[in-house]
Scaffold this motif. Sequence first.
Motif, PDB file in Angstrom:
ATOM      1  N   SER A 191      36.951  40.095  22.197  1.00 37.52           N
ATOM      2  CA  SER A 191      36.169  40.313  20.973  1.00 37.52           C
ATOM      3  C   SER A 191      36.698  41.869  21.042  1.00 37.52           C
ATOM      4  O   SER A 191      36.492  42.723  21.666  1.00 37.52           O
ATOM      5  CB  SER A 191      34.641  39.968  21.464  1.00 37.52           C
ATOM      6  N   TRP A 192      36.804  42.243  19.489  1.00 39.40           N
ATOM      7  CA  TRP A 192      36.943  43.623  19.099  1.00 39.40           C
ATOM      8  C   TRP A 192      36.715  43.599  17.796  1.00 39.40           C
ATOM      9  O   TRP A 192      36.509  42.782  17.134  1.00 39.40           O
ATOM     10  CB  TRP A 192      38.588  43.987  19.528  1.00 39.40           C
ATOM     11  N   TYR A 193      36.419  45.004  17.542  1.00 33.53           N
ATOM     12  CA  TYR A 193      36.294  45.524  15.980  1.00 33.53           C
ATOM     13  C   TYR A 193      37.307  46.259  15.304  1.00 33.53           C
ATOM     14  O   TYR A 193      38.081  46.856  16.291  1.00 33.53           O
ATOM     15  CB  TYR A 193      35.001  46.427  15.737  1.00 33.53           C
ATOM     16  N   SER A 194      37.757  46.028  13.980  1.00 34.24           N
ATOM     17  CA  SER A 194      38.623  46.811  13.628  1.00 34.24           C
ATOM     18  C   SER A 194      38.108  47.511  11.914  1.00 34.24           C
ATOM     19  O   SER A 194      37.246  46.572  11.546  1.00 34.24           O
ATOM     20  CB  SER A 194      39.866  45.872  12.873  1.00 34.24           C
ATOM     21  N   THR A 195      38.192  48.638  11.787  1.00 32.26           N
ATOM     22  CA  THR A 195      37.514  49.439  10.826  1.00 32.26           C
ATOM     23  C   THR A 195      38.597  49.912   9.851  1.00 32.26           C
ATOM     24  O   THR A 195      39.790  50.350  10.333  1.00 32.26           O
ATOM     25  CB  THR A 195      36.669  50.416  11.090  1.00 32.26           C
ATOM     26  N   TYR A 196      38.455  49.342   8.465  1.00 31.07           N
ATOM     27  CA  TYR A 196      39.443  49.780   7.491  1.00 31.07           C
ATOM     28  C   TYR A 196      38.779  50.727   6.581  1.00 31.07           C
ATOM     29  O   TYR A 196      37.993  50.321   6.034  1.00 31.07           O
ATOM     30  CB  TYR A 196      40.218  48.545   6.611  1.00 31.07           C
ATOM     31  N   SER A 197      39.238  51.739   6.215  1.00 26.16           N
ATOM     32  CA  SER A 197      38.825  52.736   5.167  1.00 26.16           C
ATOM     33  C   SER A 197      39.790  52.818   4.177  1.00 26.16           C
ATOM     34  O   SER A 197      41.079  53.251   4.283  1.00 26.16           O
ATOM     35  CB  SER A 197      38.582  54.443   6.053  1.00 26.16           C
ATOM     36  N   ILE A 198      39.094  52.307   2.949  1.00 26.70           N
ATOM     37  CA  ILE A 198      40.234  52.675   1.742  1.00 26.70           C
ATOM     38  C   ILE A 198      39.585  53.923   0.810  1.00 26.70           C
ATOM     39  O   ILE A 198      38.409  53.785   0.203  1.00 26.70           O
ATOM     40  CB  ILE A 198      40.299  51.228   1.027  1.00 26.70           C
ATOM     41  N   THR A 199      40.546  54.731   0.640  1.00 27.50           N
ATOM     42  CA  THR A 199      40.063  55.697  -0.267  1.00 27.50           C
ATOM     43  C   THR A 199      41.192  55.980  -1.283  1.00 27.50           C
ATOM     44  O   THR A 199      42.199  55.811  -1.289  1.00 27.50           O
ATOM     45  CB  THR A 199      39.734  57.207   0.438  1.00 27.50           C
ATOM     46  N   LYS A 200      40.598  56.566  -2.563  1.00 25.14           N
ATOM     47  CA  LYS A 200      41.763  56.946  -3.589  1.00 25.14           C
ATOM     48  C   LYS A 200      42.149  58.317  -3.266  1.00 25.14           C
ATOM     49  O   LYS A 200      41.293  59.286  -3.272  1.00 25.14           O
ATOM     50  CB  LYS A 200      40.647  57.017  -4.913  1.00 25.14           C
ATOM     51  N   LEU A 201      43.385  58.529  -3.343  1.00 23.19           N
ATOM     52  CA  LEU A 201      44.206  59.701  -3.230  1.00 23.19           C
ATOM     53  C   LEU A 201      44.664  60.645  -4.690  1.00 23.19           C
ATOM     54  O   LEU A 201      44.150  61.417  -4.978  1.00 23.19           O
ATOM     55  CB  LEU A 201      45.462  59.591  -2.401  1.00 23.19           C
TER      56      LEU A 201
END
Length: 146
Positions: A83-93
Motif C-alpha cells: 500500500s502506498w500514496y502518491s501526491t500530484y501537485s499541478i500548478t500554473k507556470l
Amino acid sequence: MKKNMVPIIVLIIIIALFAGSVSATNNTNGVSIQKVVQKNLIDSGSNKFYWGERGGLFAYTWKTYKTSNGVVVQVHYKTINNSWYSTYSITKLTSSKLKIVETSPEVKLYSGRSSVTSYAKTSLTPVTYYWKNIRPQIKSDGYFFA
C-alpha cells in the motif's frame, strides 16, 4: 525561494490531510484545518481491477483538492501485499504551461529522487486540466501522464 516553498507546502497539505485526529485550529478565525481542507475537496473516487504485474487485485482511491495556486491529487494504491500514496501537485507556470510534480515511494524506487517534475503545454487552468485530462486517466488505471 519559491521553488523551495513548493515541497514544503505540499508536505504541509499531506500532513493536514492524513492526520485524521488533527484538532488544531487557526487562532485568527477559529476554523479547524480539517474543515478548510475538506471544503477544498473537488473530486474523489475509487476503482479496482486485476493487474498481473502488480500482484493480482489492484485497488486505488483518489482525492483532489483545490489549493490557492493549483490542484493537489492524492492517490492511495493497494495491492494484496503493499500500500502506498502518491501526491500530484499541478500548478500554473505561465499562460501556456502547467507544472506537475509527482511524489511517491515509486518515484523514489525507480528514479532515486523524491519527486519527478513534468510539464504540460496548455492554456487550461489546473482545475480544468484536471477534469479534462487527468481525471479520465486516473479513473481508468490509477495513473496519468502529462
